[in-house]
Design a protein around this motif. Structure first.
Motif, PDB file in Angstrom:
ATOM      1  N   GLU A  94      -2.187 -42.603   0.050  1.00 50.66           N
ATOM      2  CA  GLU A  94      -0.943 -43.367   0.039  1.00 50.66           C
ATOM      3  C   GLU A  94       0.249 -42.455   0.338  1.00 50.66           C
ATOM      4  OE1 GLU A  94       1.545 -46.152  -3.052  1.00 50.66           O
ATOM      5  OE2 GLU A  94      -0.625 -46.044  -3.307  1.00 50.66           O
ATOM      6  N   LEU A  95       0.296 -41.294  -0.282  1.00 51.25           N
ATOM      7  CA  LEU A  95       1.386 -40.360  -0.015  1.00 51.25           C
ATOM      8  C   LEU A  95       1.362 -39.915   1.450  1.00 51.25           C
ATOM      9  CD1 LEU A  95       2.937 -37.608  -2.034  1.00 51.25           C
ATOM     10  CD2 LEU A  95       1.981 -36.964   0.153  1.00 51.25           C
ATOM     11  N   LEU A  96       0.205 -39.499   1.936  1.00 45.16           N
ATOM     12  CA  LEU A  96       0.100 -39.010   3.311  1.00 45.16           C
ATOM     13  C   LEU A  96       0.444 -40.101   4.323  1.00 45.16           C
ATOM     14  CD1 LEU A  96      -3.062 -36.801   2.817  1.00 45.16           C
ATOM     15  CD2 LEU A  96      -0.722 -35.997   3.247  1.00 45.16           C
ATOM     16  N   ASP A  97       0.113 -41.351   4.006  1.00 40.51           N
ATOM     17  CA  ASP A  97       0.483 -42.468   4.881  1.00 40.51           C
ATOM     18  C   ASP A  97       2.001 -42.629   4.991  1.00 40.51           C
ATOM     19  OD1 ASP A  97      -2.120 -43.221   5.490  1.00 40.51           O
ATOM     20  OD2 ASP A  97      -2.172 -44.883   4.063  1.00 40.51           O
ATOM     21  N   VAL A 119       3.980 -36.276  10.931  1.00 43.39           N
ATOM     22  CA  VAL A 119       2.743 -36.326  10.154  1.00 43.39           C
ATOM     23  C   VAL A 119       2.313 -37.787  10.097  1.00 43.39           C
ATOM     24  CG1 VAL A 119       1.641 -35.870   7.930  1.00 43.39           C
ATOM     25  CG2 VAL A 119       3.406 -34.309   8.788  1.00 43.39           C
ATOM     26  N   THR A 120       1.178 -38.085  10.703  1.00 37.49           N
ATOM     27  CA  THR A 120       0.670 -39.448  10.729  1.00 37.49           C
ATOM     28  C   THR A 120      -0.781 -39.466  10.256  1.00 37.49           C
ATOM     29  OG1 THR A 120       0.047 -39.217  13.049  1.00 37.49           O
ATOM     30  CG2 THR A 120       2.225 -40.163  12.591  1.00 37.49           C
ATOM     31  N   THR A 121      -1.237 -40.648   9.885  1.00 36.74           N
ATOM     32  CA  THR A 121      -2.625 -40.800   9.429  1.00 36.74           C
ATOM     33  C   THR A 121      -3.265 -41.973  10.152  1.00 36.74           C
ATOM     34  OG1 THR A 121      -2.019 -42.279   7.623  1.00 36.74           O
ATOM     35  CG2 THR A 121      -2.092 -39.929   7.104  1.00 36.74           C
ATOM     36  N   HIS A 122      -4.581 -41.910  10.266  1.00 36.83           N
ATOM     37  CA  HIS A 122      -5.340 -43.060  10.756  1.00 36.83           C
ATOM     38  C   HIS A 122      -6.803 -42.916  10.334  1.00 36.83           C
ATOM     39  CE1 HIS A 122      -5.701 -40.145  14.089  1.00 36.83           C
ATOM     40  NE2 HIS A 122      -6.890 -40.660  14.263  1.00 36.83           N
ATOM     41  N   GLU A 123      -7.468 -44.054  10.308  1.00 38.44           N
ATOM     42  CA  GLU A 123      -8.872 -44.102   9.899  1.00 38.44           C
ATOM     43  C   GLU A 123      -9.756 -43.392  10.910  1.00 38.44           C
ATOM     44  OE1 GLU A 123     -10.140 -45.594   7.064  1.00 38.44           O
ATOM     45  OE2 GLU A 123      -8.073 -46.018   6.500  1.00 38.44           O
ATOM     46  N   GLY A 126     -16.017 -42.230   8.333  1.00 39.27           N
ATOM     47  CA  GLY A 126     -16.287 -41.442   7.128  1.00 39.27           C
ATOM     48  C   GLY A 126     -15.060 -40.872   6.449  1.00 39.27           C
ATOM     49  N   GLY A 127     -13.861 -41.333   6.791  1.00 32.98           N
ATOM     50  CA  GLY A 127     -12.666 -40.820   6.142  1.00 32.98           C
ATOM     51  C   GLY A 127     -11.402 -41.195   6.888  1.00 32.98           C
ATOM     52  N   TYR A 128     -10.437 -40.293   6.850  1.00 33.87           N
ATOM     53  CA  TYR A 128      -9.204 -40.519   7.600  1.00 33.87           C
ATOM     54  C   TYR A 128      -8.677 -39.186   8.106  1.00 33.87           C
ATOM     55  CZ  TYR A 128      -6.674 -39.425   3.201  1.00 33.87           C
ATOM     56  OH  TYR A 128      -6.203 -38.850   2.058  1.00 33.87           O
ATOM     57  N   ILE A 129      -7.833 -39.280   9.124  1.00 34.33           N
ATOM     58  CA  ILE A 129      -7.289 -38.098   9.789  1.00 34.33           C
ATOM     59  C   ILE A 129      -5.801 -37.995   9.503  1.00 34.33           C
ATOM     60  CG2 ILE A 129      -6.719 -37.104  12.050  1.00 34.33           C
ATOM     61  CD1 ILE A 129      -9.411 -38.119  13.042  1.00 34.33           C
ATOM     62  N   PHE A 172      -6.499 -32.884  10.608  1.00 35.81           N
ATOM     63  CA  PHE A 172      -7.326 -32.573   9.441  1.00 35.81           C
ATOM     64  C   PHE A 172      -8.058 -33.850   9.060  1.00 35.81           C
ATOM     65  CE2 PHE A 172      -2.924 -30.805   8.559  1.00 35.81           C
ATOM     66  CZ  PHE A 172      -3.097 -29.665   9.327  1.00 35.81           C
ATOM     67  N   ILE A 173      -9.359 -33.743   8.865  1.00 34.82           N
ATOM     68  CA  ILE A 173     -10.144 -34.900   8.436  1.00 34.82           C
ATOM     69  C   ILE A 173     -10.340 -34.809   6.928  1.00 34.82           C
ATOM     70  CG2 ILE A 173     -12.341 -36.127   8.621  1.00 34.82           C
ATOM     71  CD1 ILE A 173     -12.620 -34.976  11.437  1.00 34.82           C
ATOM     72  N   ILE A 174     -10.070 -35.899   6.255  1.00 34.49           N
ATOM     73  CA  ILE A 174     -10.278 -35.967   4.809  1.00 34.49           C
ATOM     74  C   ILE A 174     -11.424 -36.931   4.580  1.00 34.49           C
ATOM     75  CG2 ILE A 174      -9.281 -36.554   2.590  1.00 34.49           C
ATOM     76  CD1 ILE A 174      -6.552 -35.817   3.834  1.00 34.49           C
ATOM     77  N   ARG A 175     -12.467 -36.394   3.967  1.00 30.95           N
ATOM     78  CA  ARG A 175     -13.672 -37.189   3.685  1.00 30.95           C
ATOM     79  C   ARG A 175     -13.912 -37.242   2.188  1.00 30.95           C
ATOM     80  NH1 ARG A 175     -16.121 -37.504   8.727  1.00 30.95           N
ATOM     81  NH2 ARG A 175     -15.808 -35.712  10.089  1.00 30.95           N
ATOM     82  N   PRO A 176     -14.245 -38.435   1.698  1.00 31.56           N
ATOM     83  CA  PRO A 176     -14.575 -38.526   0.266  1.00 31.56           C
ATOM     84  C   PRO A 176     -15.796 -37.658  -0.030  1.00 31.56           C
ATOM     85  CG  PRO A 176     -14.603 -40.690   1.328  1.00 31.56           C
ATOM     86  CD  PRO A 176     -14.377 -39.682   2.397  1.00 31.56           C
ATOM     87  N   GLY A 177     -15.829 -37.107  -1.207  1.00 30.14           N
ATOM     88  CA  GLY A 177     -16.951 -36.252  -1.577  1.00 30.14           C
ATOM     89  C   GLY A 177     -17.289 -36.379  -3.034  1.00 30.14           C
ATOM     90  N   THR A 178     -18.018 -35.400  -3.506  1.00 28.28           N
ATOM     91  CA  THR A 178     -18.416 -35.339  -4.911  1.00 28.28           C
ATOM     92  C   THR A 178     -17.610 -34.252  -5.599  1.00 28.28           C
ATOM     93  OG1 THR A 178     -20.137 -33.711  -4.466  1.00 28.28           O
ATOM     94  CG2 THR A 178     -20.756 -36.034  -4.266  1.00 28.28           C
TER      95      THR A 178
END
Length: 183
Positions: A94-97, A119-123, A126-129, A172-178
């Motif tokens: 939400e912040l990065l968006d 700075v922009t984001t998009h799906e 497996g994550g978002y960029i 930068f790709i952000i992927r959910p993890g453990t």
């Protein structure tokens, strides 16, 4: 570049390496203002580049790694200086968006004449960029900022530097993890 970034860069070097190291960096960088920065001043981004280059040489460290560490440090300083902005959002995504449409717009109000990066984001699969673009070559600082943003929101994600990225435009790709994937 806004003086606040320079002041925080000097504080980062003091805290990470000590005041003597920072003084040697200032001497090595040989800036016309002798690194006399104020938070409200404007300074050439080349001054920051000279400081990072000098710190890299004196610390025998990778400049990109120093910039990433500074980015993480800078986000922690934002936590202290601008908590109202960070707590407005429920997650890193939400912040990065809203960096482009809200946060950087507030920066321009607080610091007239500021030219923050895009700075922009998009799906993505497996994550978002997070995409960074600037006339300044500080994508590694942005990478560190994004890494610390994930930590701030206690999210268990991986932040990956895309191979086609360079210092003035990067993804930068952000992927959910453990838990083991957390930064």
């Amino acid at each position: 570049m806004k003086g606040m970034i320079f002041v925080e860069l000097m504080n980062f070097m003091d805290e990470s390496f000590g005041a003597d190291f920072t003084e040697r960096v200032i001497e090595q960088a040989d800036l016309p203002n002798e690194a006399a920065f104020t938070t409200v001043g404007n300074y050439p981004s080349e001054h920051a580049g000279a400081l990072v280059e000098a710190a890299s040489l004196l610390a025998d460290a990778d400049a990109a790694g120093l910039c990433e560490a500074f980015g993480r440090y800078l986000f922690q300083r934002f936590e202290v200086r601008f908590p109202h902005l960070l707590h407005r959002y429920a997650s890193a995504r939400e912040l990065l968006d809203h960096v482009q449409s809200h946060i950087h717009e507030e920066v321009k109000v607080i610091y007239p004449g500021a030219t923050p990066p895009s700075v922009t984001t998009h799906e993505c699969e497996g994550g978002y960029i997070v995409a960074y673009r600037s006339h300044r070559a500080f994508a590694h600082i942005a990478f560190g900022l994004v890494q610390q943003c994930i930590v701030f929101y206690s999210e268990h994600s991986r932040v990956e530097w895309c191979p086609d990225s360079v210092s003035d435009h990067a993804r930068f790709i952000i992927r959910p993890g453990t838990d083991s994937d957390a930064i």
